[in-house]
Design a protein around this motif. Structure first.
Motif, PDB file in Angstrom:
ATOM      1  N   PHE A  34      59.530  28.369  56.860  1.00  0.00           N
ATOM      2  CA  PHE A  34      60.090  29.687  57.166  1.00  0.00           C
ATOM      3  C   PHE A  34      59.717  30.144  58.577  1.00  0.00           C
ATOM      4  O   PHE A  34      58.592  29.963  59.034  1.00  0.00           O
ATOM      5  N   TYR A  35      60.696  30.718  59.238  1.00  0.00           N
ATOM      6  CA  TYR A  35      60.462  31.429  60.503  1.00  0.00           C
ATOM      7  C   TYR A  35      61.614  32.414  60.668  1.00  0.00           C
ATOM      8  O   TYR A  35      62.691  32.248  60.070  1.00  0.00           O
ATOM      9  N   PRO A  36      61.438  33.451  61.451  1.00  0.00           N
ATOM     10  CA  PRO A  36      62.485  34.483  61.600  1.00  0.00           C
ATOM     11  C   PRO A  36      63.792  33.893  62.119  1.00  0.00           C
ATOM     12  O   PRO A  36      63.796  33.096  63.070  1.00  0.00           O
ATOM     13  N   ASP A  37      64.890  34.292  61.501  1.00  0.00           N
ATOM     14  CA  ASP A  37      66.198  33.779  61.894  1.00  0.00           C
ATOM     15  C   ASP A  37      66.592  34.189  63.317  1.00  0.00           C
ATOM     16  O   ASP A  37      67.375  33.489  63.975  1.00  0.00           O
ATOM     17  N   TRP A  38      66.056  35.326  63.788  1.00  0.00           N
ATOM     18  CA  TRP A  38      66.469  35.805  65.101  1.00  0.00           C
ATOM     19  C   TRP A  38      66.028  34.872  66.236  1.00  0.00           C
ATOM     20  O   TRP A  38      66.558  34.954  67.360  1.00  0.00           O
ATOM     21  N   LEU A  39      65.096  33.971  65.954  1.00  0.00           N
ATOM     22  CA  LEU A  39      64.646  33.042  66.989  1.00  0.00           C
ATOM     23  C   LEU A  39      65.759  32.090  67.427  1.00  0.00           C
ATOM     24  O   LEU A  39      65.722  31.537  68.530  1.00  0.00           O
ATOM     25  N   LEU A  40      66.766  31.890  66.549  1.00  0.00           N
ATOM     26  CA  LEU A  40      67.903  31.034  66.905  1.00  0.00           C
ATOM     27  C   LEU A  40      69.209  31.826  66.974  1.00  0.00           C
ATOM     28  O   LEU A  40      70.290  31.273  66.797  1.00  0.00           O
ATOM     29  N   SER A  41      69.133  33.104  67.235  1.00  0.00           N
ATOM     30  CA  SER A  41      70.324  33.937  67.343  1.00  0.00           C
ATOM     31  C   SER A  41      70.894  33.869  68.762  1.00  0.00           C
ATOM     32  O   SER A  41      70.204  33.486  69.714  1.00  0.00           O
ATOM     33  N   TRP A  42      72.146  34.271  68.889  1.00  0.00           N
ATOM     34  CA  TRP A  42      72.796  34.182  70.201  1.00  0.00           C
ATOM     35  C   TRP A  42      72.199  35.113  71.252  1.00  0.00           C
ATOM     36  O   TRP A  42      72.230  34.782  72.448  1.00  0.00           O
ATOM     37  N   PRO A  43      71.638  36.295  70.877  1.00  0.00           N
ATOM     38  CA  PRO A  43      70.983  37.081  71.933  1.00  0.00           C
ATOM     39  C   PRO A  43      69.810  36.345  72.586  1.00  0.00           C
ATOM     40  O   PRO A  43      69.503  36.586  73.757  1.00  0.00           O
ATOM     41  N   MET A  44      69.168  35.426  71.849  1.00  0.00           N
ATOM     42  CA  MET A  44      68.073  34.664  72.433  1.00  0.00           C
ATOM     43  C   MET A  44      68.579  33.731  73.535  1.00  0.00           C
ATOM     44  O   MET A  44      67.823  33.383  74.453  1.00  0.00           O
ATOM     45  N   ILE A  45      69.852  33.332  73.443  1.00  0.00           N
ATOM     46  CA  ILE A  45      70.436  32.518  74.520  1.00  0.00           C
ATOM     47  C   ILE A  45      70.495  33.327  75.803  1.00  0.00           C
ATOM     48  O   ILE A  45      70.138  32.842  76.889  1.00  0.00           O
ATOM     49  N   LEU A  46      70.934  34.585  75.696  1.00  0.00           N
ATOM     50  CA  LEU A  46      70.978  35.449  76.874  1.00  0.00           C
ATOM     51  C   LEU A  46      69.587  35.659  77.449  1.00  0.00           C
ATOM     52  O   LEU A  46      69.391  35.644  78.666  1.00  0.00           O
ATOM     53  N   ILE A  47      68.620  35.864  76.564  1.00  0.00           N
ATOM     54  CA  ILE A  47      67.241  36.051  77.022  1.00  0.00           C
ATOM     55  C   ILE A  47      66.748  34.795  77.735  1.00  0.00           C
ATOM     56  O   ILE A  47      66.096  34.865  78.794  1.00  0.00           O
ATOM     57  N   GLY A  48      67.063  33.621  77.171  1.00  0.00           N
ATOM     58  CA  GLY A  48      66.649  32.376  77.803  1.00  0.00           C
ATOM     59  C   GLY A  48      67.270  32.195  79.175  1.00  0.00           C
ATOM     60  O   GLY A  48      66.596  31.799  80.135  1.00  0.00           O
ATOM     61  N   VAL A  49      68.566  32.501  79.297  1.00  0.00           N
ATOM     62  CA  VAL A  49      69.242  32.405  80.594  1.00  0.00           C
ATOM     63  C   VAL A  49      68.603  33.363  81.598  1.00  0.00           C
ATOM     64  O   VAL A  49      68.379  33.012  82.764  1.00  0.00           O
ATOM     65  N   GLY A  50      68.304  34.591  81.138  1.00  0.00           N
ATOM     66  CA  GLY A  50      67.671  35.565  82.020  1.00  0.00           C
ATOM     67  C   GLY A  50      66.310  35.101  82.505  1.00  0.00           C
ATOM     68  O   GLY A  50      65.976  35.236  83.692  1.00  0.00           O
ATOM     69  N   VAL A  51      65.505  34.547  81.608  1.00  0.00           N
ATOM     70  CA  VAL A  51      64.164  34.084  81.982  1.00  0.00           C
ATOM     71  C   VAL A  51      64.251  32.942  82.988  1.00  0.00           C
ATOM     72  O   VAL A  51      63.548  32.935  84.010  1.00  0.00           O
ATOM     73  N   ILE A  52      65.125  31.970  82.726  1.00  0.00           N
ATOM     74  CA  ILE A  52      65.267  30.833  83.640  1.00  0.00           C
ATOM     75  C   ILE A  52      65.714  31.300  85.019  1.00  0.00           C
ATOM     76  O   ILE A  52      65.181  30.879  86.055  1.00  0.00           O
ATOM     77  N   THR A  53      66.706  32.197  85.060  1.00  0.00           N
ATOM     78  CA  THR A  53      67.224  32.682  86.334  1.00  0.00           C
ATOM     79  C   THR A  53      66.163  33.461  87.103  1.00  0.00           C
ATOM     80  O   THR A  53      66.019  33.299  88.324  1.00  0.00           O
ATOM     81  N   LEU A  54      65.401  34.307  86.414  1.00  0.00           N
ATOM     82  CA  LEU A  54      64.359  35.077  87.088  1.00  0.00           C
ATOM     83  C   LEU A  54      63.273  34.168  87.649  1.00  0.00           C
ATOM     84  O   LEU A  54      62.769  34.395  88.754  1.00  0.00           O
ATOM     85  N   VAL A  55      62.913  33.142  86.904  1.00  0.00           N
ATOM     86  CA  VAL A  55      61.904  32.204  87.410  1.00  0.00           C
ATOM     87  C   VAL A  55      62.419  31.501  88.666  1.00  0.00           C
ATOM     88  O   VAL A  55      61.697  31.326  89.652  1.00  0.00           O
ATOM     89  N   LYS A  56      63.691  31.096  88.644  1.00  0.00           N
ATOM     90  CA  LYS A  56      64.266  30.397  89.789  1.00  0.00           C
ATOM     91  C   LYS A  56      64.277  31.272  91.032  1.00  0.00           C
ATOM     92  O   LYS A  56      64.059  30.798  92.147  1.00  0.00           O
ATOM     93  N   HIS A  57      64.555  32.555  90.844  1.00  0.00           N
ATOM     94  CA  HIS A  57      64.685  33.468  91.979  1.00  0.00           C
ATOM     95  C   HIS A  57      63.423  34.296  92.205  1.00  0.00           C
ATOM     96  O   HIS A  57      63.476  35.334  92.862  1.00  0.00           O
TER      97      HIS A  57
END
Length: 275
Positions: A34-57
């Motif tokens: 068991f783990y929270p379902d929100w960890l694989l939700s589509w908003p987490m994709i946006l969060i991941g993209v945001g984190v990667i982009t911020l690190v790059k810049h």
């Protein structure tokens, strides 16, 4: 030179950890752990993209902040039932923030133009005799207009022709076409969010290594480069297409002209062509 340094802070390691985490979560799901379902939700994709982009810049990217903010908003609203009471205001609020960002960028361009003009005006000229005054005045006037015109062309607007050494384009729900004519290209950044950018670099030139940052979300960027440039694509693409349509001419590649393209393409496309 400063532009010849390659930025190693490209977020590749962060992206690798994200992929690793997703794989582990899927494996745990298969093992009925068991783990929270929100960890694989589509908003987490946006969060991941945001984190990667911020690190790059180096945490100075409007695109990264926007992706992270949207991801957090939808995650809290949909998965944790937070009622912010602003759902019907999201679109106009987003437009307001985009407008503020564009105005701020325009002011930066105007300030840069003002600084260039001040430097031109502050240059001292040697004294001239009265017989040479008229000729010198005409020549100085022409030179000043030519220099000022070049600087203004490099700073004004985002579409059309530019003589600026650096490119900075933000296409948000719009389409932009630009041709660079500089012979000392120093790279820059391109952001296409629900829009498109066509950048023609066929008349540009440079020496060494330059970096071009590209960020795409639900949009497209098309780059046209000279066939002899050594173009290295190091972007992170998520549900996107990255196409290198340049003709293969290994014998003509100039090793002293290396263009490194970095960034994130999310539900969009990046196309590179040459003629």
């Amino acid at each position: 030179m400063k532009r010849n340094r390659i930025n190693n802070n490209d977020g590749g390691m962060i992206f690798g950890f994200i992929i690793l985490a997703v794989g582990v979560l899927i494996l745990l799901r298969k093992l009925d752990v068991f783990y929270p379902d929100w960890l694989l939700s589509w908003p987490m994709i946006l969060i991941g993209v945001g984190v990667i982009t911020l690190v790059k810049h180096e945490f100075k990217s409007f695109f990264g902040i926007m992706m992270l903010g949207l991801g957090m908003y939808f995650l809290l609203e949909r998965e944790f039932n937070f009622d912010f009471g602003v759902q019907r205001f999201i679109f106009p609020i987003a437009l307001i923030f985009v407008g503020i960002y564009l105005i701020t960028q325009k002011r930066k361009e105007q300030q840069a133009l003002s600084d260039i003009q001040d430097k031109i005006n502050s240059k001292s000229t040697p004294p001239v005799t009265s017989s040479e005054y008229s000729k010198t005045e005409d020549t100085s006037s022409f030179s000043s207009q030519a220099s000022g015109g070049k600087s203004y062309a490099g700073m004004s607007g985002v579409s059309g022709t530019s003589y600026s050494d650096r490119v900075s384009i933000d296409s948000i729900m719009s389409g932009i076409n630009k041709r660079m004519l500089t012979k000392d290209f120093q790279g820059g950044k391109l952001t296409a969010a629900f829009g498109g950018i066509d950048l023609d670099l066929t008349q540009s030139d440079f020496s060494g290594i330059v970096n071009l940052q590209v960020d795409v979300i639900f949009g497209a960027i098309k780059l046209v480069v000279p066939p002899h440039w050594d173009v290295r694509v190091e972007v992170t693409n998520i549900a996107a297409g990255v196409e290198d349509k340049r003709a293969y001419r290994q014998a003509e590649v100039d090793p002293d002209k290396v263009l490194v393209i970095r960034g994130t393409v999310f539900f969009g496309g990046l196309e590179i062509k040459s003629y």
